[in-house]
Design an enzyme around this catalytic site. Structure first.
Site, PDB file in Angstrom:
ATOM      1  N   GLU A 247      14.961   8.176  -7.065  1.00  0.00           N
ATOM      2  CA  GLU A 247      14.773   7.267  -8.319  1.00  0.00           C
ATOM      3  C   GLU A 247      13.305   6.902  -8.336  1.00  0.00           C
ATOM      4  OE1 GLU A 247      17.280   3.544  -8.466  1.00  0.00           O
ATOM      5  OE2 GLU A 247      19.000   4.873  -7.501  1.00  0.00           O
TER       6      GLU A 247
ATOM      7  N   GLU B 179      21.220   2.080  -1.268  1.00  0.00           N
ATOM      8  CA  GLU B 179      20.295   0.951  -1.190  1.00  0.00           C
ATOM      9  C   GLU B 179      20.763   0.243  -0.060  1.00  0.00           C
ATOM     10  OE1 GLU B 179      18.089  -0.401  -4.572  1.00  0.00           O
ATOM     11  OE2 GLU B 179      17.325   1.586  -5.102  1.00  0.00           O
TER      12      GLU B 179
END
Ligand SMILES: *[C@@H]1O[C@H](CO)[C@@H](O)[C@H](O)[C@H]1NC(C)=O
Ligand SMILES: *[C@@H]1O[C@H](CO)[C@@H](O)[C@H](O)[C@H]1NC(C)=O
Ligand SMILES: *[C@@H]1O[C@H](CO)[C@@H](O)[C@H](O)[C@H]1NC(C)=O
Length: 745
Positions: A285, A214
């Site tokens: 995710e 991320e």
């Protein structure tokens, strides 16, 4: 065909010898056949060579990953090996497989594996290779998210704290010291996997690896150095030649051939897709719940909602969905990051204890089966989308050979929708997707849950309510005069603790120069918790939260006219796990003032302060059997036991019979840490209530593997004051069966 060619070649030689000069025409014909055979042979050799290459590694195209030369539609589940025990791994993996999951995705936890520079630990819960081999033995694949920055609600996002002391260090940017250590650790892990033959390119289970994590969240803070770093990270990873693709999650500009993937709850709606038409659309995710912090309730995400978004992602060409988490587990010891509770993603399809959470587990299992039944048209067919109404669509995958599958989507959250599709009528629940096998039979509806809900309950098997069975050791409160390190400033907390302990004492001595009436102490801290002791008595405490980072606290105190000993304990509840420039973050006291009568204020921030790192019980490693007699314990007195700040409590207990998971109910206590037979089962914090007035977590998991049949040592460190006589030992079970197979008809 090859055999025919060989036969013809042999026959031709014989014919030539027999009829050498006679039949020119026939000979020419045979020559033509031979020529064709040669072309065919070459083609077969080239083709089989090509297949052999494809079968060895993992490749991809715009539709999917290609493993062993085959397109794959994959469901994946996150399980983090250090958040359970090696003894739990086989059954967790088995239940995951039975839930229709193909891949297990895990991070690699750098600060567990390299606690000191150059000293590695891959033992016990840190045994990554054993975990992967267990997954292999059960026939699943692995996605290895090396990071090595991982966030993950894990202490310091997985970075070892010693990294902060490397000269010139700036984390996660184009910074030589950081890149050096990141590359060193990444290479170490990759080489370890290679030497064990664990990459799919070697016949092993690892089909994907992740670099960074991320990064988009922090990239802007590093300007052009951020972009350079992403490119470097991609090149460095690809240069390690794992033979399997690399991914970067939440990184729209992931450099080729690294695949950018999506994280979130609604990637079917929000993900613009991979940054090249040659990369598959992947979701790393899909949050099955959300992390929980102290002071907050658990986040409940319904089975219907998870199923809707997973199905939508597949309908929109997605070919990989990972549930984060499939099993969350436990943040043992001091491994959770700032303010996160010790149980991790307890609301996942497998709960903290590894028990099935129904209907989430079963409803997703049925989804996986419905989608897998149409894997061929999904992977081989051509996708088209047609409108069935203002908020209704059909996504159709069709192929002459492999058949047809359709996803009928109703995006109307309020109303049932009646739609027509290929001459049949279907009724779609609000915000739902129906899956039509053969574009005809409705085999699954995201909003229709067939699996009964189960309920988890705790059965107390022992309450520790006998005062005689407890012993207590109370910490002595350090005074300024006894401290070794002194300076006239308030020092940064982690600079002194190096994250070896949560605690740092700030001590000073104060003598009012005129009588101080109605005195109070005002404190500001960028740490998480403060406990203010004046002349060895607790005067007051304060704490922040994940949202309120600065603690400001006014405490009424009583002072003598002589020297007063002021000792303030600063506590951390884990280091942060995210944000740019994490290495610069500072914690601990920033301001201390004394007020007299509400008018006169004396600033103590620049007084002489003496420091003491950690608690006495920590220094002697009191949680271990062999150190128990290094302090003096008091016993046999209920009054002595109850409600003391900074007390260590110990008792013995037997293992509950049976094989159900075991939990410790700490609801009568305040805040601290627990050890069983010398192993920390995590921090607890039951005094920090949610807005509904409940502790965020009162039950704490003790894996059975930590226990022996009798004579187990329970050690509790209590910071604020609590009543250990209310602690209970419980077995945890769910209604209905916990066995995956018998749960579903
Ligand atoms: C899915 O892929 C097809 C090509 O097979 C393309 O035409 C279509 O636009 C894609 N749909 C979405 C939602 O990305
Ligand atoms: C930590 O200590 C070092 C010296 O050991 C100092 O240079 C640095 O400024 C300190 N950091 C903070 C945040 O106080
Ligand atoms: C823990 O014990 C308290 C007090 O007996 C009880 O009210 C609470 O429900 C228990 N918590 C759990 C999770 O069972």
């Amino acid at each position: 065909m090859l055999d025919v060619c060989i036969y013809i070649t042999q026959t031709h030689t014989r014919i030539r010898t027999l009829l050498s000069s006679v039949r020119e025409r026939k000979k020419m014909e045979l020559g033509r056949v031979l020529g064709l055979c040669l072309i065919l042979l070459v083609t077969i050799l080239v083709f089989s060579g090509g297949v052999a290459t494809a079968a060895k590694g993992v490749t991809y195209d715009g539709r999917s990953l290609i493993i062993d030369g085959q397109r794959k539609l994959l469901f994946s589940g996150s399980i983090h090996y250090p958040r359970s025990t090696p003894e739990m791994w086989p059954s967790l993996i088995k239940k995951t497989k039975e839930g229709g999951i193909d891949v297990i995705q895990t991070y690699v936890f750098w600060n567990l594996h390299e606690p000191k520079l150059g000293q590695y630990d891959f033992s016990g819960r840190n045994d990554l290779v054993k975990f992967i081999k267990e997954i292999r033995s059960q026939g699943l694949y692995v996605c290895l998210r090396i990071g090595p920055f991982i966030e993950a609600e894990w202490n310091y996002g997985g970075l070892p704290f010693w990294l902060r002391d490397v000269p010139g260090m700036v984390y996660r940017t184009d910074n030589e010291p950081f890149k050096f250590h990141m590359q060193k650790f990444t290479t170490k892990i990759v080489n370890m996997m290679k030497s064990e033959g664990l990459y799919a390119s070697q016949g092993g289970p690892i089909i994907l690896s992740q670099i960074e994590n991320e990064y988009k969240n922090v990239m802007a803070a590093f300007h052009e150095k951020g972009e350079a770093y992403v490119k470097w990270a991609g090149q460095m990873a690809v240069g390690l030649k794992t033979g399997v693709p690399w991914i970067m999650c939440k990184q729209p500009d992931a450099p080729d051939p690294v695949i950018n993937t999506c994280n979130g709850m609604t990637c079917g709606e929000t993900f613009p897709g991979p940054n090249s038409p040659n990369k598959p659309k992947m979701w790393t995710e899909d949050w099955t719940s959300f992390f929980q912090v102290y002071g907050a309730e658990p986040y409940i995400r319904s089975a219907e909602d998870i199923a809707f978004h997973a199905a939508l992602f597949i309908a929109k060409n997605g070919s990989y969905v990972n549930y984060y988490m499939y099993h969350g587990g436990t943040n043992f010891g001091r491994t959770s990051s700032s303010y996160f509770v010790t149980g991790y993603y307890d609301q996942a399809p497998l709960d903290e204890y590894g028990l099935l959470r129904q209907p989430k587990y079963g409803h997703l299992k049925e989804l996986h089966a419905a989608i897998k039944a149409s894997a061929n048209p999904l992977l081989q067919g051509k996708q088209t989308m047609l409108s069935l109404g203002p908020l209704q669509q059909a996504y159709v995958f069709e192929d002459a050979r492999s058949g047809c599958v359709a996803f009928l989507v109703n995006n109307d959250a309020a109303k049932v929708s009646q739609v027509q599709f290929r001459n049949n009528a279907y009724s779609l629940s609000p915000k739902s997707i129906g899956i039509l096998q053969n574009c005809k039979n409705l085999v699954y509806q995201t909003a229709k849950v067939n699996v009964p809900k189960n309920v988890r309950f705790a059965t107390p098997v022992q309450v520790f309510n006998v005062p005689d069975k407890w012993e207590v050791f109370r910490e002595t409160i350090p005074a300024f005069s006894g401290t070794a390190l002194k300076t006239n400033a308030l020092l940064e907390h982690t600079n002194l603790t190096k994250d070896k302990t949560d605690y740092l004492w700030y001590t000073t001595s104060f003598k009012p120069d005129s009588p101080c009436t109605n005195p109070s102490i005002y404190i500001e801290s960028s740490g998480h918790v403060v406990h203010v002791f004046v002349n060895s008595a607790l005067a007051g405490s304060g704490h922040g939260s994940r949202d309120i980072r600065v603690v400001k606290r006014q405490v009424q105190v009583s002072l003598t006219n002589g020297q007063n000993s002021i000792s303030i304990l600063s506590g951390m509840v884990g280091l942060p796990d995210s944000g740019a420039y994490m290495e610069r973050k500072s914690y601990g006291l920033t301001k201390v003032q004394i007020s007299c009568g509400g008018t006169k204020t004396i600033d103590l921030s620049r007084s002489q302060w003496g420091y003491s790192v950690g608690l006495l019980g920590e220094k002697v490693r009191l949680h271990q059997w062999k150190n128990l007699n290094r302090v003096k314990w008091s016993m046999n007195n209920a009054g002595l036991i109850n409600n003391h700040p900074l007390a260590w409590y110990k008792t013995m207990f037997d293992e509950p019979s049976g094989d159900e998971p075991v939990g410790l109910n700490m609801s009568s206590m305040g805040k601290g840490e627990m050890w069983v037979n010398g192993v920390s089962i995590g921090r607890y914090w039951v005094s920090f209530l949610t807005p509904a007035g409940r502790p965020s977590q009162s039950m704490y998991h003790i894996p059975r593997e930590f226990l022996k049949p009798s004579g187990n040592l329970l050690m509790v460190l209590e910071e604020e004051g609590g009543n250990p006589l209310g602690i209970s030992l419980n077995t945890i079970s769910v209604t209905g069966s916990n066995r995956a197979q018998s749960q579903l008809s």
